[in-house]
Design a protein around this motif. Structure first.
Motif, PDB file in Angstrom:
ATOM      1  N   UNK A  93       0.789  -1.227   0.000  1.00 32.44           N
ATOM      2  CA  UNK A  93       0.000   0.000   0.000  1.00 32.44           C
ATOM      3  C   UNK A  93       0.816   1.270   0.000  1.00 32.44           C
ATOM      4  N   UNK A  94       2.133   1.169  -0.180  1.00 33.53           N
ATOM      5  CA  UNK A  94       2.981   2.367  -0.196  1.00 33.53           C
ATOM      6  C   UNK A  94       2.633   3.267  -1.371  1.00 33.53           C
ATOM      7  N   UNK A  95       2.692   4.591  -1.157  1.00 32.75           N
ATOM      8  CA  UNK A  95       2.500   5.515  -2.268  1.00 32.75           C
ATOM      9  C   UNK A  95       3.797   5.624  -3.062  1.00 32.75           C
ATOM     10  N   UNK A  96       3.850   6.514  -4.027  1.00 31.59           N
ATOM     11  CA  UNK A  96       5.017   6.621  -4.905  1.00 31.59           C
ATOM     12  C   UNK A  96       6.278   6.968  -4.118  1.00 31.59           C
ATOM     13  N   UNK A  97       6.166   7.919  -3.198  1.00 34.64           N
ATOM     14  CA  UNK A  97       7.332   8.337  -2.425  1.00 34.64           C
ATOM     15  C   UNK A  97       7.866   7.195  -1.565  1.00 34.64           C
ATOM     16  N   UNK A 103      12.492   0.888  -2.846  1.00 33.69           N
ATOM     17  CA  UNK A 103      13.281   0.370  -3.970  1.00 33.69           C
ATOM     18  C   UNK A 103      14.725   0.852  -3.894  1.00 33.69           C
ATOM     19  N   UNK A 104      14.915   2.099  -3.480  1.00 28.88           N
ATOM     20  CA  UNK A 104      16.272   2.633  -3.355  1.00 28.88           C
ATOM     21  C   UNK A 104      17.066   1.863  -2.299  1.00 28.88           C
ATOM     22  N   UNK A 105      16.410   1.529  -1.196  1.00 30.41           N
ATOM     23  CA  UNK A 105      17.085   0.740  -0.163  1.00 30.41           C
ATOM     24  C   UNK A 105      17.491  -0.637  -0.697  1.00 30.41           C
ATOM     25  N   UNK A 126       2.246   6.040 -13.474  1.00 30.53           N
ATOM     26  CA  UNK A 126       3.158   6.921 -12.741  1.00 30.53           C
ATOM     27  C   UNK A 126       4.467   7.088 -13.497  1.00 30.53           C
ATOM     28  N   UNK A 127       4.875   8.334 -13.702  1.00 30.03           N
ATOM     29  CA  UNK A 127       6.105   8.644 -14.425  1.00 30.03           C
ATOM     30  C   UNK A 127       7.259   9.020 -13.486  1.00 30.03           C
ATOM     31  N   UNK A 128       7.018   9.094 -12.194  1.00 34.82           N
ATOM     32  CA  UNK A 128       7.968   9.758 -11.302  1.00 34.82           C
ATOM     33  C   UNK A 128       8.831   8.833 -10.458  1.00 34.82           C
ATOM     34  N   UNK A 129       8.609   7.521 -10.501  1.00 29.43           N
ATOM     35  CA  UNK A 129       9.304   6.628  -9.576  1.00 29.43           C
ATOM     36  C   UNK A 129      10.819   6.691  -9.767  1.00 29.43           C
ATOM     37  N   UNK A 135      16.683  10.314  -6.125  1.00 30.07           N
ATOM     38  CA  UNK A 135      16.858  11.236  -4.994  1.00 30.07           C
ATOM     39  C   UNK A 135      17.406  10.492  -3.780  1.00 30.07           C
ATOM     40  N   UNK A 136      16.869   9.321  -3.496  1.00 31.14           N
ATOM     41  CA  UNK A 136      17.339   8.559  -2.337  1.00 31.14           C
ATOM     42  C   UNK A 136      18.732   7.969  -2.559  1.00 31.14           C
TER      43      UNK A 136
END
Length: 262
Positions: A93-97, A103-105, A126-129, A135-136
């Motif tokens: 249920x995680x949102x995009x952020x 995923x970065x972890x 979603x285009x922003x993942x 960023x992370x």
């Protein structure tokens, strides 16, 4: 070079997409498949490898339920050497952020030189993942890349823009979202399909990749679902049937004129 390709399990294109009214999450009970946009990212990784760059391995990485293993098998059949599956109730249920953070972890554990992914997901659009992951990771990020060349520790990328095309150089490591115009994904061979399940698959939990549970999951996401409703049904179209051709034409012209279409 080590390349990681982010992939996602999405409802099959033939399945009508529905939102669960109780949770606000997409109903994923029907047939599922590998996100078609991500096949372009896998193909881009394969072309880098086949183009003479010394690529040690290509890793497919996903976050999702147990069924997402099938998407990883498809990614491996298309050329990935192995796969990593982050699956944990804590991240559901995680949102995009929150998804980008998780995923970065997972990627930090692999420490890839290049992260590739498709321009969007076929379900949430979603285009922003990619940007969130970058960023992370503290890495540069580009989107809508339609041409990609590796020159030492530098990527020379051509990307689509509203006014034309940009040519941008970025240093590795980097996160690149490729557009679907970058290539034509290959079809997996029967041998590759049969052998996909035998390739290494590393199943990890949130704890395995040091994910802070307070930053993921539906309750800890900044974007909260409130309500959803189906769009209004389209009105039935007008069917004009008449044996008299002249009268039929007259009715059509009148219909168009009424709507100021002629």
């Amino acid at each position: 070079m080590k390349i990681a390709v982010l992939v996602k399990e999405v409802p099959d294109a033939a399945v009508q997409k529905r939102v669960d009214p109780n949770t606000g999450r997409m109903d994923r009970s029907g047939e599922k498949n590998l996100n078609p946009y991500d096949t372009h990212a896998i193909e881009a990784a394969m072309q880098i490898k086949e183009g003479g760059v010394a690529v040690d391995e290509i890793i497919a990485v996903t976050m999702g339920p147990e069924s997402a293993v099938r998407a990883l098998h498809k990614a491996v059949s298309l050329g990935a050497d192995r796969s990593v599956h982050l699956s944990d109730p804590a991240v559901a249920g995680s949102d995009v952020a929150a998804t980008g953070y998780a995923l970065a972890q997972t990627l930090k554990r692999e420490n890839p030189d290049l992260v590739l992914l498709g321009q969007q997901s076929d379900d949430g659009e979603c285009y922003t993942i990619g940007a969130v992951v970058a960023e992370h990771l503290g890495a540069p990020s580009l989107t809508q890349v339609i041409k990609l060349d590796v020159e030492g520790d530098t990527l020379v990328c051509e990307r689509q823009a509203e006014y034309g095309y940009d040519t941008v150089e970025v240093k590795l490591p980097a996160v690149i979202s490729v557009g679907d115009a970058i290539n034509e994904p290959r079809y997996p061979s029967l041998k590759a399909i049969m052998g996909a399940k035998k390739k290494p698959l590393d199943a990890v939990t949130a704890a395995d990749v040091d994910i802070d549970a307070s930053k993921v999951g539906a309750d800890n996401s900044a974007a909260q679902w409130v309500a959803a409703k189906a769009p209004p049904q389209k009105a039935a179209g007008l069917i004009i049937e008449d044996e008299d051709t002249a009268e039929t034409v007259e009715k059509i012209v009148a219909w168009l004129d009424e709507r100021k279409l002629i």
